[in-house]
Design a protein around this motif. Structure first.
Motif, short mmCIF file in Angstrom:
data_model
loop_
_atom_site.label_atom_id
_atom_site.label_comp_id
_atom_site.label_asym_id
_atom_site.label_seq_id
_atom_site.Cartn_x
_atom_site.Cartn_y
_atom_site.Cartn_z
N PHE A 1 0.79 -1.23 0.00
CA PHE A 1 0.00 0.00 0.00
C PHE A 1 0.82 1.28 0.00
N ALA A 2 1.62 1.51 1.04
CA ALA A 2 2.39 2.76 1.14
C ALA A 2 3.56 2.54 2.09
N HIS B 1 1.97 13.89 -2.79
CA HIS B 1 2.13 13.44 -1.42
C HIS B 1 2.53 14.59 -0.51
N GLN C 1 2.66 6.47 -1.75
CA GLN C 1 1.82 5.36 -2.20
C GLN C 1 2.63 4.46 -3.13
N TYR D 1 -4.89 0.65 4.23
CA TYR D 1 -4.87 1.85 3.41
C TYR D 1 -6.30 2.35 3.29
N CYS E 1 -1.04 10.22 3.45
CA CYS E 1 -0.26 10.40 2.21
C CYS E 1 -0.58 11.77 1.60
N TYR F 1 -5.94 10.09 1.41
CA TYR F 1 -5.44 8.74 1.68
C TYR F 1 -4.62 8.69 2.96
N TYR G 1 -2.37 5.85 5.41
CA TYR G 1 -1.76 4.53 5.58
C TYR G 1 -1.66 4.24 7.07
#
Length: 400
Positions: free
Chosen positions: A44-45, A69, A100, A178, A206, A210, A212
């Protein structure tokens, strides 16, 4: 069918694609083999520190990724064992972002010439063939390579061929997720981490939408059986987070089941890098095939980017196109020297990151009362500074 290739890279992950792009920037073609039928975006990240952004800038893709980001200004570390306020450590003067994985791999792949990545290409065996290596694929194809680079992860076929031992289980496992918040999450860009009672968890945005998150713990035999069931995994994480703030719980609650994954944490015993073969002849390993490590320093993906840039530079210095059969042995020796130079540059760096990460993880996740007290009162003050020092590494530019 046998196909001759100058450079074959096994694995289209971070280190494999970075090495291939670095070589491409220096005018050298490579072929990347990926066993999946598409880019593998598991994980995912991950946190990217100064050293990662220096590598991305060297490759020429740093600026486009920065735009997607947010910059992380600080880390908030809170205890779930002692009743005390969270301590905040500033990252001022350092570049830290949550990157990501999908966007990184796509950025790397999109810069490569068409046909560089060969999907659905699983390596089943490797054999000597004079100054070449014959790489056998599951579909019956045989590639005859002047240079073979293993970037094929913790279960590396190339590392096994070099005689490196399989990575060992640390006794700890990680669950990662995520989450997308439509319209924005509202948490701000800070990194939040919670430690205590044998569990380490945290989340890191992120960008505006988003987030994480992760949780590491020491599983019992019964808990290990959760790994293939995302419904049970999600509930298990929420149960473990009973002492964490509501924001952390909300991030997990809103995570889709297909955005949760669990895996045991494995690492290469660091002393093996001092006595084992990182390179041998015209073969070497990089990324997780070289230095699988625990995630406690946040340096797994970052060091893979370092590997790719340094390896591309070392190879570019020695690679030449040979038309005469009489020159094959001389070219082989130059390639061997280039890979040996890479191994020398990465041996102690990899040793340091693996060993330090293991110790940090042991201290952070220890459930003993005395260790909890010492960690929360003293060690937590020094950890962020240690993370930044380990990230103070410059892989250099793509030139020779």
């Amino acid at each position: 069918m046998e196909i001759v290739e100058d450079i074959v890279i096994v694995g289209a992950g971070i280190s494999g694609l970075t090495t291939s792009l670095g070589l491409h920037r220096l005018g050298i073609r490579s072929l990347v083999l990926e066993s999946w039928d598409r880019l593998r975006i598991t994980g995912f990240a991950f946190t990217t520190w100064n050293n990662a952004w220096k590598a991305l800038d060297a490759l020429g893709i740093g600026e486009s990724l920065r735009q997607q980001h947010d910059l992380t200004p600080s880390i908030l570390v809170a205890s779930t064992f002692l009743v005390q306020p969270a301590s905040e450590i500033s990252f001022k003067g350092h570049e830290v972002r949550c990157l990501q994985r999908r966007l990184l791999l796509e950025a790397l792949a999109n810069e490569l010439p068409r046909g560089t990545i060969r999907f659905s290409s699983k390596v089943v065996s490797i054999e000597e063939s004079g100054c070449f290596k014959r790489v056998h694929l599951a579909d019956g194809t045989v590639l005859k390579a002047k240079v073979l680079i293993g970037c094929d992860g913790v279960n590396s076929v190339v590392a096994k061929w070099l005689g490196l031992e399989k990575p060992v289980f640390t006794g700890r496992s990680a669950i990662r997720g995520y989450t997308k918040f439509e319209g924005g999450h509202g948490f701000g860009p800070k990194f939040r981490q919670f430690v205590g009672k044998g569990v380490r968890s945290g989340f890191l945005p992120c960008n505006d939408e988003y987030v994480y998150w992760f949780l590491t713990w020491t599983p019992s035999t019964k808990e290990e059986e959760l790994e293939d069931d995302p419904v049970k995994l999600k509930q298990f994480v929420l149960n473990k987070l009973e002492d964490t703030p509501d924001d952390m719980k909300l991030v997990v609650e809103k995570t889709r089941l297909d955005s949760i994954a669990s895996s045991p944490l494995r690492y290469r015993r660091p002393w093996e890098l001092l006595r084992g073969n990182i390179s041998k002849g015209n073969v070497c390993v990089a990324g997780d095939a070289l230095h699988p490590m625990t995630p406690d320093l946040g340096q797994g993906g970052c060091s893979a980017l370092e590997d790719g840039v340094i390896l591309a530079r070392c190879l570019a210095r020695v690679m030449s196109i040979s038309k005469s059969a009489d020159e094959e042995e001389e070219e082989y020796k130059r390639i061997e020297m280039g890979l040996r130079s890479f191994a020398q540059k990465r041996r102690w760096r990899s040793f340091d990151l693996i060993a330090t990460g293991y110790v940090v993880g042991f201290i952070q996740q220890n459930s003993g009362m005395v260790m909890n007290f010492l960690r929360d009162k003293f060690f937590s003050r020094f950890l962020p500074g240690m993370l930044l020092r380990k990230a103070d590494f410059d892989c250099g530019k793509l030139e020779y």
